[in-house]
Structures are given as structure tokens and as C-alpha cells.
Design a protein around this motif. Structure first.
Motif, PDB file in Angstrom:
ATOM      1  N   LEU A  22       1.563 -32.226  15.838  1.00  0.00           N
ATOM      2  CA  LEU A  22       2.145 -32.602  14.688  1.00  0.00           C
ATOM      3  C   LEU A  22       2.711 -31.428  13.970  1.00  0.00           C
ATOM      4  CD1 LEU A  22      -0.476 -34.844  13.117  1.00  0.00           C
ATOM      5  CD2 LEU A  22       1.345 -35.602  14.395  1.00  0.00           C
ATOM      6  N   GLY A  23       3.788 -31.507  13.230  1.00  0.00           N
ATOM      7  CA  GLY A  23       4.241 -30.188  12.522  1.00  0.00           C
ATOM      8  C   GLY A  23       4.832 -29.313  13.451  1.00  0.00           C
ATOM      9  N   GLY A  24       5.179 -29.292  14.567  1.00  0.00           N
ATOM     10  CA  GLY A  24       5.715 -28.247  15.085  1.00  0.00           C
ATOM     11  C   GLY A  24       6.135 -28.871  16.755  1.00  0.00           C
ATOM     12  N   LYS A  25       6.385 -27.699  17.549  1.00  0.00           N
ATOM     13  CA  LYS A  25       6.577 -28.105  18.814  1.00  0.00           C
ATOM     14  C   LYS A  25       5.527 -28.674  19.609  1.00  0.00           C
ATOM     15  CE  LYS A  25       5.736 -23.322  20.343  1.00  0.00           C
ATOM     16  NZ  LYS A  25       6.351 -21.916  20.929  1.00  0.00           N
ATOM     17  N   ALA A  26       6.045 -29.207  20.575  1.00  0.00           N
ATOM     18  CA  ALA A  26       5.027 -29.802  21.712  1.00  0.00           C
ATOM     19  C   ALA A  26       3.897 -28.639  22.075  1.00  0.00           C
ATOM     20  CB  ALA A  26       5.430 -30.705  22.717  1.00  0.00           C
ATOM     21  N   CYS A  27       2.916 -28.738  22.332  1.00  0.00           N
ATOM     22  CA  CYS A  27       2.210 -27.588  23.005  1.00  0.00           C
ATOM     23  C   CYS A  27       1.237 -28.241  24.296  1.00  0.00           C
ATOM     24  CB  CYS A  27       0.986 -27.053  22.062  1.00  0.00           C
ATOM     25  SG  CYS A  27      -0.285 -28.271  21.782  1.00  0.00           S
ATOM     26  N   ARG A  28       0.735 -27.200  25.119  1.00  0.00           N
ATOM     27  CA  ARG A  28      -0.174 -27.815  26.629  1.00  0.00           C
ATOM     28  C   ARG A  28      -1.125 -28.841  26.197  1.00  0.00           C
ATOM     29  NH1 ARG A  28      -4.255 -23.042  27.339  1.00  0.00           N
ATOM     30  NH2 ARG A  28      -4.676 -22.214  25.223  1.00  0.00           N
ATOM     31  N   PHE A  29      -1.255 -29.102  25.068  1.00  0.00           N
ATOM     32  CA  PHE A  29      -2.442 -30.198  24.793  1.00  0.00           C
ATOM     33  C   PHE A  29      -1.763 -31.602  24.537  1.00  0.00           C
ATOM     34  CE2 PHE A  29      -4.763 -26.332  22.795  1.00  0.00           C
ATOM     35  CZ  PHE A  29      -5.258 -26.009  24.022  1.00  0.00           C
ATOM     36  N   ALA A  30      -0.497 -31.599  24.539  1.00  0.00           N
ATOM     37  CA  ALA A  30       0.181 -32.794  24.384  1.00  0.00           C
ATOM     38  C   ALA A  30      -0.122 -33.890  25.460  1.00  0.00           C
ATOM     39  CB  ALA A  30       1.884 -32.789  24.354  1.00  0.00           C
ATOM     40  N   SER A  31      -0.368 -35.215  24.934  1.00  0.00           N
ATOM     41  CA  SER A  31      -0.533 -36.258  25.740  1.00  0.00           C
ATOM     42  C   SER A  31      -1.889 -36.184  26.494  1.00  0.00           C
ATOM     43  CB  SER A  31       0.691 -36.523  26.596  1.00  0.00           C
ATOM     44  OG  SER A  31       1.548 -36.750  26.028  1.00  0.00           O
ATOM     45  N   ARG A  32      -2.872 -35.376  26.008  1.00  0.00           N
ATOM     46  CA  ARG A  32      -4.118 -35.283  26.783  1.00  0.00           C
ATOM     47  C   ARG A  32      -5.204 -35.595  25.940  1.00  0.00           C
ATOM     48  NH1 ARG A  32      -4.195 -29.097  28.931  1.00  0.00           N
ATOM     49  NH2 ARG A  32      -5.940 -30.084  29.989  1.00  0.00           N
TER      50      ARG A  32
END
Length: 479
Positions: A385-395
Motif C-alpha cells: 500500500l501507498g508505494g511501489k510493489a516490493c519483494r514481499f508482494a503477493s507473499r
């Protein structure tokens, strides 16, 4: 290749925490609470407090002293449990420790008497894993326990081990320890998948005396990393910090002793800044350096806090009604993950819905449950939320938080789960109506020097009370 020698005695120093020999700290884990806090909320914090030397720098500088048999002296050393723990580890390896005054320590390791660090330190903190490089240079082998720390994420060490293998280390991973051997480390090209602070520190400590040149790409460049580099440079190392997160190390045959003053603790600066604004007070943080907290200052101003710069440090206060903001933690120069917890408490007093996106550790919002029990409105999400997708996305990691406010907080009995959550709970108690009891103070006091004395000096209504004779098993140890 192994150095030999008899056990070393530690010179007596001033004060009462001179490390007395190998294993001095081993029997003190897990640490019991020295006391509990009772805090009456509602009083604005006003006055002046001096920032201590950075825990996350000092502990690594102490490890670096293993690279030379000559004495090294560090000033502005915080008198915290974490420092005592590291000195205990060093003493077990053969380091002589002497406190020259209240905050100046001299250490020397003329001979490594044992390259196997006790498994009693397994899970205590992440310092043992950093000792591999220095011990490989001194005696060609080491056995260190696997690291621990706050329950904020997995914090794996595979980045460390891949880099050391590339430099010529033979590594055998055990269940609770790592055994490393080498006939001599050599330079290597190492690209980190993520700019890990710990992995960068580990590779630096291994590279400075390795044969040839080591290039660390995608390295961490936090102020504590630069402080370590400056110390190593004083010891005789050749280290260049280049553009695009590249660190180039030209190995040297030997290093010598040095004298160094660690940087001030930027986490402590942000903690007292957030507390000043949350309580609508005004606090001078003596010794704070603007360049170390620039990103924090921008976010503080956006939500309604303000600061002034003086020759003595930084002054923090509330300039207007607090309003919601969005924050994403990141590697330096981004918003530091250890600034996240006090900010979360501050945002409970801000108007609107704020978003915090944690991109460094996947499990760092567990402390918010007790804040919600105090009346906060904090909702966790697995989305970025509130920013770019990070390495924890969809995990499926709850690594984003929506903080809705302002919400009045009410006093509660709180149990500190880790170091940084500890100061957040103190802040919440200072803002809350009524008197709160805080347990688990051992975590807070591992990383903050004299928190009770400092808070009292700026008007906090905080008292200590004896902890119960029987302590519950701690859920984790502090980083």
C-alpha cells in the motif's frame, strides 16, 4: 596457521562493567527485566537530552578490532547491555577490555585463544556471524553460532555465505552454527541481491585483509556502514565508496590500532523527535546530526512536526495540527525501518488515514496489536500500500499498515516484544490517558542508554518498579 597462547586476563577499568574473561556474557542470556516501568501519560516532553553513540555502529566497530592484534580505542560508547554482550563475545575469543572512563573503551586482541564462539550466543544477536572474516584472517578458521535478533523477519545469512565462499572460504552449515575455514581469503566480485547492511558489513570485514581487490555491488551505504569504513581506513584499510552502491576494497596485508568516535545514534534521535511531537512538547537532542536523519525530517515536517538546527544538535516540536501521511521504509537514503515504530504511534494522533509500507522486514507490525488495545486504529494488509510493489508482494506477509486518527489512547499493561517496539510503547504510554505498566524492559535497555534517566530529564512521568521474581520466557531477543 592458528595462533596459540594462554588465557588472557582483562585489565581492570573504571566503572563496574569491565568484561572479566571468556564467556563473561554467556550465562546472562536470556536477560531478565531489570525492572518494569510505570508511566503516567499526558505530560509534554520539554528540555534537552544528549544522543548516545550508535548501537548499530559501535557493536560492528568492536568486531572490526579483531582484525588487528594492536589496541583500539572507541569513545562515546553507549553503556547498554548490547555492548556488554559483544564485549563478552570478544573476551571469549581472547580480547582484553579496559574502560578508560565512563564511555571510552580500549580493546586489544594480541592472540586469538579460541576461534569457536560458544553456542550460548546462538540467537542472541547478529554479531557472531560478522566475526567470520576477522577470525579467518587471524587463525584461518572459525565456528560461530547462527544469528538471532528481534522477531521482525527471517533475516537470512545466505547473502553473507555466498560472498565469503566467493572469497575462498570453505563453509559447513550446522543446525545452530556455521564452521568456516580457509587457506587465505582473496578478492572477489560480489553482487548482493538486496543491499543488506549485515552482508555488506561482513564482506567489508573479510575483504580488507584479503589478497587482491573485492568489489561489492548493490552494497548498503547506511551511515553506520560509512562509519565502519572510516574506522577501517584509520586502521590502514583501502576502501572506496563509488557510485551506484559499489564498494571497492583493495586488500592489505595487515591493519593497525586506531582511535575512533562512533556516529550518534540516528534511531535514538528519531525516537525522541517523535516523542516530542507526539506529546506536543519541545526537545533539544544534543549531538543529533541533520545529515543522518534528513529523510526522517522530511516526513516529520509533512505530518506537522518541525525542527530547528543549532550548533549543538536538533530541536523538535509540533508546528501545526498533525495530518496523515504516507511512508515507505527503504534502504538508505530511504526512510529507515527502525524509524517506523515511533512514527506509527505518532500517526495515531494525526488526522486522517496514514499508510506505512514496510519493505525491509516482512513481519514488523506485530507490535500494533497492543497499540490497538490501547485505542489505536491500525489495520494491517498483505498488499503493497501507498508505494511501489516490493519483494514481499503477493507473499501473504502483513507488511503494510493503515493508521487512522486521531484516536485517544488509554493506559494499558504492555509487554515489549522487541527493541524498537519498546520505545513505541513508551511513546504510547506518554500520550495515553492514565498510568501504564510496561514489562519486557530488557529489550529496550539493550539498545537505549539510560532511557529512564533521559526521559525523566525532559519531563516524562516515569518510574521503575521491581520486576517479578519469576520472569516468563522472552519471546525473542533484541537486535
Amino acid at each position: 596457521m592458528r595462533e596459540t597462547g594462554s588465557g588472557l586476563t582483562t585489565p581492570a577499568g573504571s566503572g563496574d562493567s569491565t568484561v572479566s574473561g571468556p564467556g563473561a556474557a554467556a550465562g546472562r542470556h536470556p536477560f531478565p527485566d531489570p525492572h518494569w516501568y510505570t508511566i503516567a501519560g499526558g505530560a509534554p516532553l520539554t528540555g534537552s537530552v544528549e544522543v548516545s553513540g550508535a548501537k548499530n555502529s559501535v557493536t560492528k566497530l568492536l568486531v572490526a578490532t579483531l582484525l588487528t592484534p594492536e589496541p583500539c580505542t572507541l569513545t562515546r560508547v553507549p553503556r547498554i547491555v548490547e555492548v556488554d554482550v559483544v564485549l563478552g563475545m570478544l573476551a571469549e575469543l581472547g580480547t582484553q577490555v579496559e574502560w578508560l572512563d565512563a564511555q571510552t573503551v580500549r580493546v586489544a586482541t594480541p592472540t586469538i585463544v579460541d576461534a569457536s564462539l560458544s553456542e550460548a550466543y546462538s540467537g542472541v544477536n547478529r554479531i557472531p556471524i560478522l566475526m567470520m572474516g576477522p577470525l579467518l584472517h587471524r587463525v584461518g578458521e572459525a565456528v560461530v553460532p547462527l544469528p538471532g535478533g528481534c522477531r521482525i523477519g527471517k533475516r537470512p545469512v545466505d547473502f553473507h555465505l555466498v560472498g565469503l565462499r566467493a572469497m575462498g572460504a570453505e563453509i559447513i552449515e550446522q543446525l545452530r552454527s556455521v564452521e568456516v575455514k580457509t587457506l587465505g581469503l582473496h578478492g572477489a566480485q560480489v553482487t548482493l541481491p538486496f543491499p543488506s547492511v549485515g552482508a555488506t558489513e561482513n564482506l567489508l570485514l573479510a575483504a580488507v585483509r584479503a589478497k587482491g581487490t573485492t568489489v561489492i555491488s548493490n552494497a548498503a551505504v547506511e551511515p553506520e556502514i560509512i562509519d565502519l569504513i572510516l574506522f577501517l581506513q584509520q586502521m590502514g584499510a583501502l576502501v572506496d565508496v563509488e557510485v551506484d552502491r559499489t564498494i571497492v576494497v583493495q586488500g592489505v596485508e595487515s591493519l593497525h590500532g586506531a582511535h575512533h568516535a562512533p556516529i550518534p545514534d540516528r534511531i535514538e534521535v528519531a525516537s525522541f523527535a517523535a516523542a516530542a511531537v507526539a506529546t506536543n512538547g519541545r526537545v533539544d537532542v544534543v549531538g543529533a546530526r541533520q545529515e543522518h536523519v534528513a529523510t526522517f525530517l522530511n516526513h516529520l515536517r509533512r505530518l506537522g512536526g518541525e525542527f530547528e538546527v543549532s550548533q549543538h544538535g536538533l530541536t523538535f516540536y509540533r508546528a501545526r495540527e498533525l495530518t496523515a501521511t504516507h511512508v515507505q521504509t527503504d534502504v538508505h537514503p530511504g526512510y529507515m525501518t527502525d524509524w517506523q515504530q515511533p512514527l506509527t504511534v505518532l500517526l495515531t494522533q494525526a488526522k486522517g488515514a496514514s499508510v506505512i509500507h514496510e519493505t525491509i522486514y516482512e513481519d514488523r507490525f506485530g507490535y500494533t496489536r497492543q497499540l490497538n488495545e490501547m485505542g489505536a486504529d491500525i489495520a494491517l494488509s498483505t498488499s503493497c500500500l501507498g508505494g511501489k510493489a516490493c519483494r514481499f508482494a503477493s507473499r501473504d506477509f502483513e507488511h503494510s499498515a493503515v493508521v487512522s486518527g486521531p484516536t485517544p489512547l488509554r493506559a494499558a499493561d504492555l509487554e515489549i516484544p522487541d527493541l524498537r517496539a519498546g520505545f513505541a510503547y513508551v511513546m504510547a504510554a506518554l500520550v495515553a490517558e492514565g498510568s501504564s505498566l510496561i514489562r519486557g524492559t530488557r529489550f529496550l535497555e539493550r539498545g537505549y542508554e539510560d532511557p529512564v534517566g533521559k526521559l525523566r530529564s525532559i519531563g516524562a512521568l516515569i518510574e521503575t518498579r521491581p520486576a517479578d521474581a519469576v520472569q516468563p520466557t522472552p519471546p525473542a531477543t533484541a537486535s
